[in-house]
Scaffold this active site. Structure first.
Site, PDB file in Angstrom:
ATOM      1  N   LYS A 205       0.857  -1.183   0.000  1.00 59.32           N
ATOM      2  CA  LYS A 205       0.000   0.000   0.000  1.00 59.32           C
ATOM      3  C   LYS A 205       0.893   1.232   0.000  1.00 59.32           C
ATOM      4  CE  LYS A 205      -3.720   2.331   2.322  1.00 59.32           C
ATOM      5  NZ  LYS A 205      -4.797   2.216   3.300  1.00 59.32           N
ATOM      6  N   LYS A 260      -1.926  -1.580  -4.109  1.00 57.93           N
ATOM      7  CA  LYS A 260      -2.782  -0.393  -4.121  1.00 57.93           C
ATOM      8  C   LYS A 260      -1.958   0.876  -4.158  1.00 57.93           C
ATOM      9  CE  LYS A 260      -6.037   1.602  -0.902  1.00 57.93           C
ATOM     10  NZ  LYS A 260      -6.498   1.564   0.447  1.00 57.93           N
TER      11      LYS A 260
HETATM   12  C1  PBG Z   1      -7.404   3.538   4.982  1.00 55.75           C
HETATM   13  C2  PBG Z   1      -7.778   3.207   3.591  1.00 55.75           C
HETATM   14  C3  PBG Z   1      -7.610   4.066   2.516  1.00 55.75           C
HETATM   15  C4  PBG Z   1      -8.136   3.441   1.401  1.00 55.75           C
HETATM   16  C5  PBG Z   1      -8.636   2.209   1.811  1.00 55.75           C
HETATM   17  N1  PBG Z   1      -8.387   2.062   3.178  1.00 55.75           N
HETATM   18  C6  PBG Z   1      -7.060   5.447   2.452  1.00 55.75           C
HETATM   19  C7  PBG Z   1      -5.833   5.812   3.127  1.00 55.75           C
HETATM   20  O1  PBG Z   1      -4.934   5.006   3.358  1.00 55.75           O
HETATM   21  O2  PBG Z   1      -5.759   6.984   3.462  1.00 55.75           O
HETATM   22  C8  PBG Z   1      -8.160   4.076   0.038  1.00 55.75           C
HETATM   23  C9  PBG Z   1      -9.136   3.570  -0.925  1.00 55.75           C
HETATM   24  C10 PBG Z   1      -9.393   4.460  -2.071  1.00 55.75           C
HETATM   25  O3  PBG Z   1      -8.764   5.511  -2.276  1.00 55.75           O
HETATM   26  O4  PBG Z   1     -10.274   4.094  -2.832  1.00 55.75           O
HETATM   27  N2  PBG Z   1      -7.063   2.564   5.824  1.00 55.75           N
END
Ligand code: PBG
Length: 338
Positions: A205, A260
């Site tokens: 991530k 991601k």
């Molecule tokens: C937070 C989380 C995020 C997303 C999924 N879970 C955002 C972040 O890390 O700030 C992002 C998903 C998206 O942008 O569609 N735990």
């Protein structure tokens, strides 16, 4: 490999022979996209009869529990196997340590129970992280200097995972990027008789600006303010770390992995899939959705074709499936095209 052997030159070889018409194009299609490959992320809020559009994500809504049941039914009708739930938490319930995340009577456990009551066959995945519940919008608990504490955060994430498992969630998906959390969550699930709860780890991530519209949707943008998540999410310039994260999560007991954001990180997806051969999913995140939607609403690109093209690219790159806000639209297109 010597390409001479396999590719004689023109005119013996004419690549266009194999693009001559629909029959041959269909015969030679290497990657396929089915509704089985789709996971639909959904935003859920307290209330009744709520269906509120996310302003930075046209066509995507925040639903109350009663309304989400209609969406769940639609997913089943269209053949989408799994939904992923994200809570929009009232600002009065947000705290420094995000304690609302482990409230047994909280929004997520109640939503899961309601959906499972009506639609036990629908797969449900939940996010394990604290950001919807904290006043600072970070995914964990902060020390006095504002640094996200790893081990203290894991304690909370473990309780959150057990709570979700007890509510009947099929897949818990830690998206927090704390070190060692998968191992501890797996151990606690095992020792509490949740042996078949699947862990889908957000292993790779990245610290990405593509999450902006998601943070609007769960109303954490105002909490996070100008803050960032660079002390736990991966630097977009790096790939070695992503591979090490994936290796650690698999060793600690993750069943599946997520990379991601999506399209800008396909190289990461391919590397991880080729290296580990475990089920690997891509998350086509909110910013990717918004860019495509904004352009297509302006008439600058063709909506339906772009959706299907973007999704097939994930499959070509090696994704077993895709978390995408286009899941409903894509499933409808796939049904129409068949
Ligand atoms: C937070 C989380 C995020 C997303 C999924 N879970 C955002 C972040 O890390 O700030 C992002 C998903 C998206 O942008 O569609 N735990």
């Amino acid at each position: 490999m010597n390409s001479q052997i396999f590719s004689p030159s023109y005119p013996e070889s004419r690549m266009r022979r194999l693009r001559k018409g629909d029959f041959i194009l269909r015969m030679l299609t290497e990657s396929n996209l089915s509704t089985n490959n789709l996971i639909f992320p959904l935003f859920i809020v307290e209330g009744n009869g709520v269906k509120e559009e996310v302003s930075s994500m046209p066509g995507i809504y925040v639903y109350s529990i009663d309304e989400i049941l209609y969406v769940a039914e639609k997913c089943i009708d269209l053949g989408i196997p799994t939904i992923a739930l994200f809570p929009v938490i009232d600002s009065t319930l947000k705290t420094n340590n995000g304690i609302e995340s482990i409230n047994a009577n909280g929004l997520i456990p109640r939503t899961v129970i309601e959906i499972k009551k009506r639609f036990p066959e629908l797969g449900i995945m939940t996010d394990i992280a604290l950001d919807p519940y904290t006043i600072h919008g970070q995914d964990g608990i902060l020390d006095d200097s504002g640094y996200v504490l790893n081990d203290e955060t894991i304690e909370m994430l473990t309780k959150q995972s057990l709570l979700h498992a007890s509510a009947g969630v099929d897949i818990v998906a830690p998206s927090d990027m704390m070190d060692g959390r998968i191992g501890i969550i797996r151990q606690k699930l095992e020792s509490n008789e949740y042996k078949n709860t699947i862990i889908m780890a957000y292993s790779a991530k990245y610290s990405s600006a593509f999450y902006g519209p998601f943070r609007d949707a769960i109303r954490s943008s105002n909490n996070l303010k100008k803050g960032n998540k660079n002390s736990y999410q991966i630097n977009p310039s790096n790939i070695n770390e992503a591979i090490r994260e994936a290796a650690a999560d698999i060793t600690e007991g993750a069943d599946m992995l997520i990379v991601k954001p999506g399209i800008p990180y396909l190289d990461v997806l391919t590397k991880i899939k080729e290296k580990f051969r475990v089920p690997t999913f891509a998350y086509q995140v909110s910013g990717e959705y918004s860019m495509i939607k904004a352009a297509s609403l302006n008439g600058w690109i063709r909506n339906d074709e772009i959706i299907l093209e973007s999704l097939i690219c994930f499959r070509r790159a090696g994704a077993d499936g895709i978390l995408t806000y286009f899941a409903l639209e894509a499933a409808e297109l796939l049904r129409k095209n068949n």
